[in-house]
Design an enzyme around this catalytic site. Structure first.
Site, PDB file in Angstrom:
ATOM      1  N   ASP A  69       0.849  -1.202   0.000  1.00 16.24           N
ATOM      2  CA  ASP A  69       0.000   0.000   0.000  1.00 16.24           C
ATOM      3  C   ASP A  69       0.883   1.250   0.000  1.00 16.24           C
ATOM      4  OD1 ASP A  69      -1.837   2.124   0.660  1.00 16.24           O
ATOM      5  OD2 ASP A  69      -3.218   0.578   1.353  1.00 16.24           O
ATOM      6  N   SER A 110      -7.262   4.170  -1.044  1.00 20.82           N
ATOM      7  CA  SER A 110      -7.028   2.727  -1.084  1.00 20.82           C
ATOM      8  C   SER A 110      -8.318   1.941  -1.338  1.00 20.82           C
ATOM      9  CB  SER A 110      -6.362   2.253   0.209  1.00 20.82           C
ATOM     10  OG  SER A 110      -5.059   2.764   0.280  1.00 20.82           O
ATOM     11  N   THR A 163      -7.886  -2.046   1.765  1.00 17.05           N
ATOM     12  CA  THR A 163      -7.276  -2.948   0.778  1.00 17.05           C
ATOM     13  C   THR A 163      -7.786  -4.383   0.898  1.00 17.05           C
ATOM     14  OG1 THR A 163      -5.343  -1.497   0.865  1.00 17.05           O
ATOM     15  CG2 THR A 163      -5.098  -3.594  -0.321  1.00 17.05           C
ATOM     16  N   GLU A 277      -1.079  -8.046   1.818  1.00 15.59           N
ATOM     17  CA  GLU A 277      -0.833  -6.607   1.795  1.00 15.59           C
ATOM     18  C   GLU A 277       0.216  -6.169   2.813  1.00 15.59           C
ATOM     19  OE1 GLU A 277      -3.643  -3.891   3.483  1.00 15.59           O
ATOM     20  OE2 GLU A 277      -3.064  -2.267   2.162  1.00 15.59           O
ATOM     21  N   ASP A 282       2.207   2.502   3.460  1.00 12.29           N
ATOM     22  CA  ASP A 282       1.389   3.708   3.283  1.00 12.29           C
ATOM     23  C   ASP A 282       1.391   4.585   4.536  1.00 12.29           C
ATOM     24  OD1 ASP A 282      -0.793   5.277   1.902  1.00 12.29           O
ATOM     25  OD2 ASP A 282      -1.958   4.527   3.594  1.00 12.29           O
ATOM     26  N   HIS A 286       2.693   8.351   4.942  1.00  6.39           N
ATOM     27  CA  HIS A 286       1.866   9.492   5.362  1.00  6.39           C
ATOM     28  C   HIS A 286       2.587  10.285   6.458  1.00  6.39           C
ATOM     29  CE1 HIS A 286      -1.932   9.082   3.230  1.00  6.39           C
ATOM     30  NE2 HIS A 286      -1.972   7.793   3.490  1.00  6.39           N
ATOM     31  N   ASP A 324      -1.366   0.030  -4.750  1.00  8.12           N
ATOM     32  CA  ASP A 324      -2.641   0.654  -5.121  1.00  8.12           C
ATOM     33  C   ASP A 324      -2.448   2.113  -5.535  1.00  8.12           C
ATOM     34  OD1 ASP A 324      -1.895   1.276  -2.531  1.00  8.12           O
ATOM     35  OD2 ASP A 324      -3.885   0.979  -1.652  1.00  8.12           O
ATOM     36  N   HIS A 325      -1.349   2.708  -5.052  1.00  7.61           N
ATOM     37  CA  HIS A 325      -1.009   4.109  -5.365  1.00  7.61           C
ATOM     38  C   HIS A 325       0.321   4.386  -4.698  1.00  7.61           C
ATOM     39  CE1 HIS A 325      -1.932   5.010  -1.218  1.00  7.61           C
ATOM     40  NE2 HIS A 325      -3.068   4.337  -1.369  1.00  7.61           N
ATOM     41  N   HIS A 351      -1.372  10.860  -0.643  1.00  9.56           N
ATOM     42  CA  HIS A 351      -1.127   9.999  -1.797  1.00  9.56           C
ATOM     43  C   HIS A 351      -0.763  10.875  -2.994  1.00  9.56           C
ATOM     44  CE1 HIS A 351      -4.240   6.947  -0.019  1.00  9.56           C
ATOM     45  NE2 HIS A 351      -3.173   7.108   0.743  1.00  9.56           N
TER      46      HIS A 351
HETATM   47 MG    MG Z   1      -4.233  -0.653   2.581  1.00 12.03          MG
HETATM   48 ZN    ZN Z   2      -2.891   6.151   2.528  1.00 10.94          ZN
END
Ligand code: MG
Ligand code: ZN
Length: 403
Positions: A69, A110, A163, A277, A282, A286, A324-325, A351
Site C-alpha cells: 500500500d 485505497s 485494501t 498486503e 502507506d 503518510h 494501489d497508489h 497519496h
Molecule cells: Mg491498505
Molecule cells: Zn494512505
C-alpha cells in the site's frame, strides 16, 4: 513581484520545507535531520536465489497477489539500497506500470485503488467494491471461490481496512468496519490474517462474529505467536483488537503469515487465490517516516520472497507484486548501495497520482509487461486463471463506473 508577495512566498517555502522535508539516513544508525539519533529497525536480510520461470504454460493454478500500500518505485529502490542492493523485487523478469487514477479523483484512495484491482472497475474514492448504485461488484476472490479455489487475505492492518476489504466485502463507505466484518462471514473466504478483532466481537449490534466464525468451522487465531501452529484449513486470524502496530513493535508477522497462508490454501487441489498486503508502507509514508517506511517495504519484500520460493517449486503459481497508489511523493536524494545507506525525502503527506510498478513471475507473467490502468490487473488475473467472466468489458480501457 512586490515585497509582501515575495515575503509570503519566502515564508511559505520555509514552512513547506520544514513540514514536508523529512529526511532519513540509514547506515545502521538512523539519523533524522532534526538531530536525534534513533535505533534503526532495519536489519539486512539474506535474499535467496530464485530460478527464472521457464514453463510455457500461461494458465495459473494459483495466484498470489502482493500489494504494497502506497509503494512507489522509490520506496522499492530505497529498500533495495538499504539491503545492499539485494532484494526479491529484482527476481522478476516481467514488469509494468499501473496507472492509479480513480473514477472520482486523479489521486486515488485505497478503497478505489483496491476495488480497481479486485473488480476491474474504476469507482469513486472511499467505496469498497460497489458500483454507482451501491450494488456489489464481483471480486477476483469471489470469482475464485465460485470456481472452487481456496481464497485468503493477509494484511498488516485490520482485515476490514480498505485494501483487504476490497477483495472480500462490499460497502458504500470504507469506514463501515463492522458491516465489512460481517461480509467476511458470507464471503466463503478460507483464510484471513490481520488485526481488527474488535470489529468482529465488540460491535454496536452486539453480535459476536468470532463465535459465528467458530461455528462455521474457522480456526480462530488471536495470538501472533500462534500463526505457525495453525492446523486447520479455514482460518480467522485476528491478532489484535485494532491496529497491529508498526514493525518495530509487532515484529515479523507478514512472513510467517504468508508461509502459513500458502500452506493452508495449497491443501486445495483446485488451487488458490491469495492477496497479501504490506499495509503500513502507506502509513509510514503518510508520516514521512523514512526509517519505518523502508522497514515496512523490507518485510513486504521478504513476504514476496516466500511467495516466489513457493512459486518456483510449484511451477503453476503466478506471483504479482504491485501497489494501489504511491504515498508521500518519495524521492531518493542520495545513497550508497555498498554502505546500505539512503537519503530520501518526502514531498507530501498525501497519496500521489504517479504510476506504480507491477512485477510478475510465473505462468501468465508476460501479460503484465507494459503500461496500463490498474483495472487491467483484474482482467489479467482472470486470463491467467482462464476464468471466463465479464469478457465484454475486457477490451475496454476505461471501465469507469459513473457516479
Ligand atoms: Mg491498505
Ligand atoms: Zn494512505
Amino acid at each position: 513581484m512586490n515585497f509582501s508577495k515575495t515575503l509570503s512566498v519566502l515564508i511559505f517555502s520555509v514552512l513547506f520545507s520544514f513540514n514536508s522535508y523529512a529526511q532519513g539516513f540509514i547506515d545502521g544508525n538512523y539519523k533524522e535531520e532534526k538531530s536525534e539519533t534513533k535505533a534503526v529497525s532495519f536489519t539486512q536480510y539474506k535474499v535467496e536465489d530464485i530460478a527464472e520461470y521457464t514453463g510455457k504454460n500461461t494458465k495459473a493454478k494459483n495466484i498470489i497477489l502482493l500489494i504494497g500500500d502506497g509503494m512507489g518505485s522509490s520506496h522499492v529502490f530505497a529498500a533495495i539500497a538499504a539491503n545492499n542492493g539485494k532484494s526479491y523485487f529484482q527476481k522478476f523478469n516481467n514488469t509494468g506500470f499501473s496507472k492509479t487514477q480513480s473514477a472520482s479523483s486523479f489521486v486515488t484512495d485505497s478503497g478505489a485503488g483496491g476495488t480497481a484491482i479486485a473488480t476491474g472497475h474504476s469507482v469513486k474514492n472511499g467505496v469498497i467494491s460497489v458500483d454507482e448504485n451501491n450494488a456489489p461488484l464481483k471480486t477476483i476472490l469471489e470469482i475464485a471461490e465460485d470456481n472452487n479455489k481456496a481464497t485468503g487475505v493477509v494484511a498488516t492492518s485490520t482485515v476490514t481496512h480498505a485494501t483487504p476489504a476490497s477483495f472480500v466485502a462490499h460497502n458504500k463507505n470504507r469506514k463501515n468496519y463492522e458491516e465489512i466484518a460481517s461480509d467476511f462471514l458470507t464471503s466463503g473466504i478460507d483464510l484471513f490474517i490481520g488485526s481488527g478483532k474488535s470489529h468482529f466481537d465488540d460491535r454496536k449490534d452486539k453480535q459476536n462474529l468470532i463465535k459465528e466464525l467458530e461455528n462455521k468451522g474457522y480456526e480462530i487465531v488471536l495470538d501472533k505467536n500462534n500463526i505457525s501452529k495453525i492446523k486447520g484449513d479455514k482460518v480467522a486470524g485476528l491478532l489484535f483488537d485494532e491496529s497491529i502496530g508498526r514493525y518495530k513493535k509487532r515484529g515479523e508477522i507478514l512472513v510467517p503469515a504468508t508461509i502459513k497462508a500458502i500452506e493452508v490454501l495449497n491443501k486445495n487441489n483446485n488451487g488458490f487465490f491469495l492477496m497479501i498486503e504490506g499495509s503500513q508502507i502507506d502509513w509510514a509514508s503518510h508520516e514521512n517516516n523514512v526509517d519505518d517506511m523502508i522497514t515496512e517495504v523490507a518485510e513486504f519484500d521478504r513476504a514476496v520472497g516466500e511467495a516466489l520460493k513457493f512459486a518456483e517449486k510449484d511451477g503453476n503459481t503466478l506471483v504479482i507484486v504491485t501497489a494501489d497508489h504511491e504515498t508521500g511523493g518519495f524521492i531518493i536524494n542520495d545513497g550508497s548501495i555498498e554502505k546500505g545507506t539512503i537519503k530520501g525525502s518526502f514531498n507530501t503527506t498525501h497519496h500521489t497520482g504517479t504510476m506504480v510498478p507491477v512485477f510478475a513471475y510465473g505462468p501468465g507473467a508476460e501479460s503484465f509487461n507494459g503500461v496500463y490502468k490498474n483495472t487491467k490487473i483484474f482482467y489479467k488475473m482472470l486470463d491467467a486463471f482462464e476464468f471466463d467472466v465479464n469478457v465484454a468489458k475486457k477490451d475496454n480501457e476505461e471501465v469507469i463506473v459513473k457516479f
